[in-house]
Motif scaffolding. Structure first.
Motif: not given
Length: 218
Positions: A134-137, A140-150
């Motif tokens: 759940i965390v990895v797939k 983290l997968r769904e949040a990738r755009p937000g993570l990159v922006s952050g």
């Protein structure tokens, strides 16, 4: 100073700044991601509820974000010396850069993960996915755009932090601006240094926005 004298200094300072940014960004991405994920997982409604741990982590992150970088830079000098054996130069500057940026990025990670649609997590849980999956797939997968922006915002902040590190001999463009632009009243060096720092920020922002758009499926 003439341009032929300024150019080699700028090139050396830019290389040192890029080195500091590269190493501190990598360490911040790892540390901030771990702390941010833990903040989400250990919340009361998280996958691994542990409220006391969540409160302690939140307090540490808040303290780290509250300290102005120039104060943090001086406050952890003993820690920096113990870790790398010196408090001067690019190696020493990486320590406070990383320590200052991890709490900042951790909150960005937490925010990005909390924006993931809960129904997606619920569906994965119903299908028997493990917490790790759940965390990895999912998260983290769904949040990738937000993570990159952050991370982009964090790197931009690190550019400013790296310039401040020049006040205590941290090397890079900040050190160049202090030693030549300020102490020797070389306005040309100061202006050239500012121009290069602005260029760094623009490149980081454009690249980060481009990657975030590519990752977004909205």
């Amino acid at each position: 100073m003439t341009w032929s004298e300024i150019a080699p200094l700028l090139w050396e300072g830019a290389q040192e700044t890029l080195y500091m940014l590269g190493v501190s960004t990598a360490l911040t991405a790892i540390g901030g991601l771990l702390v941010g994920v833990l903040l989400v997982l250990t919340d009361r409604d998280g996958l691994l509820p542990a409220w006391p741990l969540h409160v302690v982590l939140g307090l540490i992150v808040n303290i780290g974000r509250s300290l102005p970088f120039i104060i943090l830079l001086v406050a952890i000098i003993p820690f920096t010396r113990a870790l790398v054996g010196t408090t001067i130069g690019t190696e020493a500057a990486i320590v406070p850069l990383t320590v200052g940026a991890i709490p900042f990025f951790a909150r960005m990670v937490e925010t990005a993960l909390r924006e993931v649609d809960r129904s997606v997590v619920a569906a994965a849980t119903a299908m028997g996915a493990s917490r790790r999956e759940i965390v990895v797939k999912v998260l983290l997968r769904e949040a990738r755009p937000g993570l990159v922006s952050g991370l982009t915002i964090t790197v931009v902040a690190l550019v400013g932090y790296s310039a401040m590190a020049g006040v205590v001999g941290g090397g890079g463009l900040g050190d160049l601006a202090i030693r030549y632009g300020y102490q020797r009243f070389e306005d040309e060096v100061m202006l050239a240094t500012v121009a290069v720092l602005i260029l760094f920020v623009q490149l980081v922002q454009v690249l980060g926005d481009l990657i975030a758009r590519r990752l977004s499926h909205r």
